[in-house]
Design an enzyme around this catalytic site. Structure first.
Site, PDB file in Angstrom:
ATOM      1  N   LYS A 222       0.876  -0.946   0.165  1.00  0.00           N
ATOM      2  CA  LYS A 222       0.320  -0.500  -0.176  1.00  0.00           C
ATOM      3  C   LYS A 222       1.122   1.063  -0.038  1.00  0.00           C
ATOM      4  O   LYS A 222       0.688   2.391  -0.789  1.00  0.00           O
ATOM      5  CB  LYS A 222      -1.013   0.226   1.089  1.00  0.00           C
ATOM      6  CG  LYS A 222      -1.831  -0.882   0.831  1.00  0.00           C
ATOM      7  CD  LYS A 222      -2.671  -1.017   3.217  1.00  0.00           C
ATOM      8  CE  LYS A 222      -2.481  -0.933   3.890  1.00  0.00           C
ATOM      9  NZ  LYS A 222      -1.635  -2.597   4.140  1.00  0.00           N
TER      10      LYS A 222
ATOM     11  N   ARG B 141      -9.916   0.842   8.287  1.00  0.00           N
ATOM     12  CA  ARG B 141     -10.026  -0.196   8.594  1.00  0.00           C
ATOM     13  C   ARG B 141     -10.451  -1.577   8.767  1.00  0.00           C
ATOM     14  O   ARG B 141     -10.518  -2.210   9.767  1.00  0.00           O
ATOM     15  CB  ARG B 141      -8.600  -0.256  10.007  1.00  0.00           C
ATOM     16  CG  ARG B 141      -6.892   0.336   8.894  1.00  0.00           C
ATOM     17  CD  ARG B 141      -6.497  -1.310   8.873  1.00  0.00           C
ATOM     18  NE  ARG B 141      -5.237  -1.255   9.393  1.00  0.00           N
ATOM     19  CZ  ARG B 141      -4.009  -0.646   8.957  1.00  0.00           C
ATOM     20  NH1 ARG B 141      -3.993   0.772   7.994  1.00  0.00           N
ATOM     21  NH2 ARG B 141      -3.324  -1.000   9.307  1.00  0.00           N
TER      22      ARG B 141
ATOM     23  N   ARG C  87      11.933  -6.037   5.562  1.00  0.00           N
ATOM     24  CA  ARG C  87      11.702  -4.327   5.948  1.00  0.00           C
ATOM     25  C   ARG C  87      12.032  -3.842   7.655  1.00  0.00           C
ATOM     26  O   ARG C  87      13.542  -2.699   7.169  1.00  0.00           O
ATOM     27  CB  ARG C  87      10.363  -3.922   5.685  1.00  0.00           C
ATOM     28  CG  ARG C  87      10.855  -2.195   5.986  1.00  0.00           C
ATOM     29  CD  ARG C  87       9.124  -1.993   6.139  1.00  0.00           C
ATOM     30  NE  ARG C  87       8.172  -2.611   7.049  1.00  0.00           N
ATOM     31  CZ  ARG C  87       6.964  -1.282   6.659  1.00  0.00           C
ATOM     32  NH1 ARG C  87       6.587  -1.166   5.801  1.00  0.00           N
ATOM     33  NH2 ARG C  87       5.837  -2.591   8.125  1.00  0.00           N
TER      34      ARG C  87
ATOM     35  N   ARG D 151      11.126  -3.166  10.102  1.00  0.00           N
ATOM     36  CA  ARG D 151      10.046  -1.348  10.523  1.00  0.00           C
ATOM     37  C   ARG D 151      10.028  -1.932  12.472  1.00  0.00           C
ATOM     38  O   ARG D 151      10.052  -3.238  12.545  1.00  0.00           O
ATOM     39  CB  ARG D 151       9.004  -0.651  10.035  1.00  0.00           C
ATOM     40  CG  ARG D 151       8.262   0.349  10.478  1.00  0.00           C
ATOM     41  CD  ARG D 151       7.367   0.118   9.407  1.00  0.00           C
ATOM     42  NE  ARG D 151       5.495  -0.368  10.008  1.00  0.00           N
ATOM     43  CZ  ARG D 151       4.506  -0.382   9.140  1.00  0.00           C
ATOM     44  NH1 ARG D 151       4.943   0.883   8.056  1.00  0.00           N
ATOM     45  NH2 ARG D 151       3.744  -0.934   9.660  1.00  0.00           N
TER      46      ARG D 151
ATOM     47  N   ARG E 130      -1.012  -8.848  13.837  1.00  0.00           N
ATOM     48  CA  ARG E 130      -1.470  -7.078  12.319  1.00  0.00           C
ATOM     49  C   ARG E 130      -2.726  -8.441  10.768  1.00  0.00           C
ATOM     50  O   ARG E 130      -3.539  -7.768  10.528  1.00  0.00           O
ATOM     51  CB  ARG E 130      -1.060  -6.357  11.551  1.00  0.00           C
ATOM     52  CG  ARG E 130      -0.282  -5.215  12.459  1.00  0.00           C
ATOM     53  CD  ARG E 130       1.539  -5.155  12.096  1.00  0.00           C
ATOM     54  NE  ARG E 130       1.917  -4.827  10.688  1.00  0.00           N
ATOM     55  CZ  ARG E 130       2.694  -4.762  10.263  1.00  0.00           C
ATOM     56  NH1 ARG E 130       4.260  -4.963  10.797  1.00  0.00           N
ATOM     57  NH2 ARG E 130       3.255  -4.298   8.757  1.00  0.00           N
TER      58      ARG E 130
HETATM   59  P1  AP5 Z   1       4.932  -1.815   1.867  1.00  0.00           P
HETATM   60  O1  AP5 Z   1       4.226  -0.772   0.735  1.00  0.00           O
HETATM   61  O2  AP5 Z   1       5.147  -0.994   3.308  1.00  0.00           O
HETATM   62  O3  AP5 Z   1       3.709  -2.073   2.113  1.00  0.00           O
HETATM   63  P2  AP5 Z   1       1.778  -1.600   3.181  1.00  0.00           P
HETATM   64  O4  AP5 Z   1       0.966  -1.836   2.286  1.00  0.00           O
HETATM   65  O5  AP5 Z   1       1.904  -0.376   3.531  1.00  0.00           O
HETATM   66  O6  AP5 Z   1       2.535  -2.447   4.538  1.00  0.00           O
HETATM   67  P3  AP5 Z   1       2.248  -1.843   6.122  1.00  0.00           P
HETATM   68  O7  AP5 Z   1       3.635  -2.579   6.960  1.00  0.00           O
HETATM   69  O8  AP5 Z   1       2.670  -0.281   5.945  1.00  0.00           O
HETATM   70  O9  AP5 Z   1       1.192  -2.766   6.041  1.00  0.00           O
HETATM   71  P4  AP5 Z   1       0.266  -1.997   7.968  1.00  0.00           P
HETATM   72  O10 AP5 Z   1      -1.294  -2.306   7.050  1.00  0.00           O
HETATM   73  O11 AP5 Z   1       0.240  -3.321   8.890  1.00  0.00           O
HETATM   74  O12 AP5 Z   1       0.334  -0.566   8.285  1.00  0.00           O
HETATM   75  P5  AP5 Z   1       0.204   0.524   8.212  1.00  0.00           P
HETATM   76  O13 AP5 Z   1       0.908   1.405   8.811  1.00  0.00           O
HETATM   77  O14 AP5 Z   1      -0.946   1.046   8.413  1.00  0.00           O
HETATM   78  O15 AP5 Z   1       5.077  -2.313   1.573  1.00  0.00           O
HETATM   79  C1  AP5 Z   1       6.236  -3.879   2.934  1.00  0.00           C
HETATM   80  C2  AP5 Z   1       7.473  -3.952   1.957  1.00  0.00           C
HETATM   81  O16 AP5 Z   1       7.591  -4.695   0.923  1.00  0.00           O
HETATM   82  C3  AP5 Z   1       8.514  -2.754   1.913  1.00  0.00           C
HETATM   83  O17 AP5 Z   1       9.884  -3.122   2.895  1.00  0.00           O
HETATM   84  C4  AP5 Z   1       7.978  -2.455   0.758  1.00  0.00           C
HETATM   85  O18 AP5 Z   1      10.321  -2.172   0.078  1.00  0.00           O
HETATM   86  C5  AP5 Z   1       8.343  -4.222   0.210  1.00  0.00           C
HETATM   87  N1  AP5 Z   1       7.786  -4.314  -1.570  1.00  0.00           N
HETATM   88  C6  AP5 Z   1       6.201  -4.151  -1.234  1.00  0.00           C
HETATM   89  N2  AP5 Z   1       5.995  -3.510  -2.620  1.00  0.00           N
HETATM   90  C7  AP5 Z   1       6.955  -5.143  -3.130  1.00  0.00           C
HETATM   91  C8  AP5 Z   1       7.002  -5.395  -4.669  1.00  0.00           C
HETATM   92  N3  AP5 Z   1       5.878  -5.254  -5.573  1.00  0.00           N
HETATM   93  N4  AP5 Z   1       7.741  -6.767  -4.640  1.00  0.00           N
HETATM   94  C9  AP5 Z   1       8.892  -6.793  -3.597  1.00  0.00           C
HETATM   95  N5  AP5 Z   1       8.742  -5.177  -2.687  1.00  0.00           N
HETATM   96  C10 AP5 Z   1       7.874  -4.764  -2.578  1.00  0.00           C
HETATM   97  O19 AP5 Z   1      -0.554   0.757  10.154  1.00  0.00           O
HETATM   98  C11 AP5 Z   1       0.103   0.494  11.353  1.00  0.00           C
HETATM   99  C12 AP5 Z   1      -0.361   0.521  12.342  1.00  0.00           C
HETATM  100  O20 AP5 Z   1      -1.065   1.169  12.961  1.00  0.00           O
HETATM  101  C13 AP5 Z   1      -1.965  -0.847  12.879  1.00  0.00           C
HETATM  102  O21 AP5 Z   1      -0.591  -1.854  12.872  1.00  0.00           O
HETATM  103  C14 AP5 Z   1      -2.619   0.110  13.805  1.00  0.00           C
HETATM  104  O22 AP5 Z   1      -1.746  -0.382  14.914  1.00  0.00           O
HETATM  105  C15 AP5 Z   1      -2.262   1.490  13.116  1.00  0.00           C
HETATM  106  N6  AP5 Z   1      -3.190   1.823  12.014  1.00  0.00           N
HETATM  107  C16 AP5 Z   1      -3.178   2.278  10.509  1.00  0.00           C
HETATM  108  N7  AP5 Z   1      -4.291   2.570  10.204  1.00  0.00           N
HETATM  109  C17 AP5 Z   1      -4.787   2.436  11.114  1.00  0.00           C
HETATM  110  C18 AP5 Z   1      -6.454   2.353  11.480  1.00  0.00           C
HETATM  111  N8  AP5 Z   1      -7.150   2.749   9.923  1.00  0.00           N
HETATM  112  N9  AP5 Z   1      -7.521   2.000  12.173  1.00  0.00           N
HETATM  113  C19 AP5 Z   1      -6.409   2.011  13.610  1.00  0.00           C
HETATM  114  N10 AP5 Z   1      -4.689   1.164  13.204  1.00  0.00           N
HETATM  115  C20 AP5 Z   1      -4.610   1.808  12.521  1.00  0.00           C
HETATM  116 MG    MG Z   2       2.389   1.078   4.628  1.00  0.00          MG
END
Ligand code: AP5
Ligand code: MG
Length: 192
Positions: free
Chosen positions: A13, A88, A127, A129, A140
């Site tokens: 994403k 979400r 990655r 993080r 997650r």
């Molecule tokens: P990346 O692009 O970072 O993937 P992503 O889908 O953004 O993954 P996230 O880990 O950010 O998702 P998430 O939903 O768990 O986290 P969020 O920050 O939203 O890619 C991941 C890796 O793969 C990277 O290293 C990238 O380089 C690699 N990659 C990408 N595409 C590739 C490809 N085609 N080929 C090879 N490699 C590739 O949420 C984090 C936390 O915040 C949640 O757990 C929750 O506690 C809170 N939170 C956030 N939003 C909400 C909400 N709306 N409601 C409640 N809590 C929330």
């Molecule tokens: Mg993300």
């Protein structure tokens, strides 16, 4: 244009959002990034979010909705925006629909990135993080299954959902996204 990116942790994403916001010239609203920034800044929201971020559980809806609504009031969102990782939960999606309808600017499309789970784990562990520990990653995934996956049906019923194969290189995925958007409307920068 108003777009939602839906997908499991690690589905790309954030990676694809960066490309798409440049392509469409709209702001990128990542609730995960906003929460991590709030944590870095030491704000009350950041302090509250810390335990959720570390464990991989979702932050309560009311907290997220306040953060998003505040951001949507900024002028740059008038020309549209890309929601990354929001909504979400079904209550978040309903609240967003109500907000956007009251501002006469509904969502145009929801892009669901699909990647098999073993590949997701590989990507996230690679990655590193703070919440990319094996335990938090699995929490997650559990939260996604229980609380976020119902949005696939929610947006499917509204006719907004486009499923995108998220495997392959980032460029290959982006090309699929552009193709999917072309069937929604003009593919270039769009206002309103
Ligand atoms: P990346 O692009 O970072 O993937 P992503 O889908 O953004 O993954 P996230 O880990 O950010 O998702 P998430 O939903 O768990 O986290 P969020 O920050 O939203 O890619 C991941 C890796 O793969 C990277 O290293 C990238 O380089 C690699 N990659 C990408 N595409 C590739 C490809 N085609 N080929 C090879 N490699 C590739 O949420 C984090 C936390 O915040 C949640 O757990 C929750 O506690 C809170 N939170 C956030 N939003 C909400 C909400 N709306 N409601 C409640 N809590 C929330
Ligand atoms: Mg993300």
């Amino acid at each position: 244009m108003r777009i939602v990116f839906l997908g499991q942790p690690g589905s790309g994403k954030g990676t694809q959002s960066e490309r798409l916001v440049r392509y469409l010239n709209i702001p990128h609203l990542s609730t995960g990034d906003m929460l991590r920034q709030a944590q870095t800044d030491g704000t009350p929201v950041g302090e509250l979010a810390a335990k959720y971020l570390t464990s991989g559980r979702l932050v309560p809806d009311n907290v997220i909705l306040d953060v998003v609504k505040e951001r949507l009031e900024h002028d740059d969102c008038r020309r549209g925006c890309l929601f990354d990782g929001f909504p979400r939960t079904v209550p978040q999606a309903k609240a967003l629909d109500a907000y956007l309808q009251s501002h006469d600017c509904p969502l145009q499309v929801v892009l669901q990135l699909h990647v098999p789970e073993d590949l997701l784990v590989q990507r996230l562990l690679g990655r590193g993080r703070d919440d990319d520990t094996s335990e938090a990653i699995h929490e997650r995934f559990r939260q996604y299954e229980a609380l976020t996956k119902p949005l696939v049906d929610y947006y499917g019923r509204q006719g907004l959902l486009k499923r995108i194969d998220g495997t392959g290189t980032p460029k290959e995925v982006f090309d699929r996204i552009k193709e999917a958007l072309a069937s929604v409307g003009p593919a270039g920068p769009i206002s309103a």
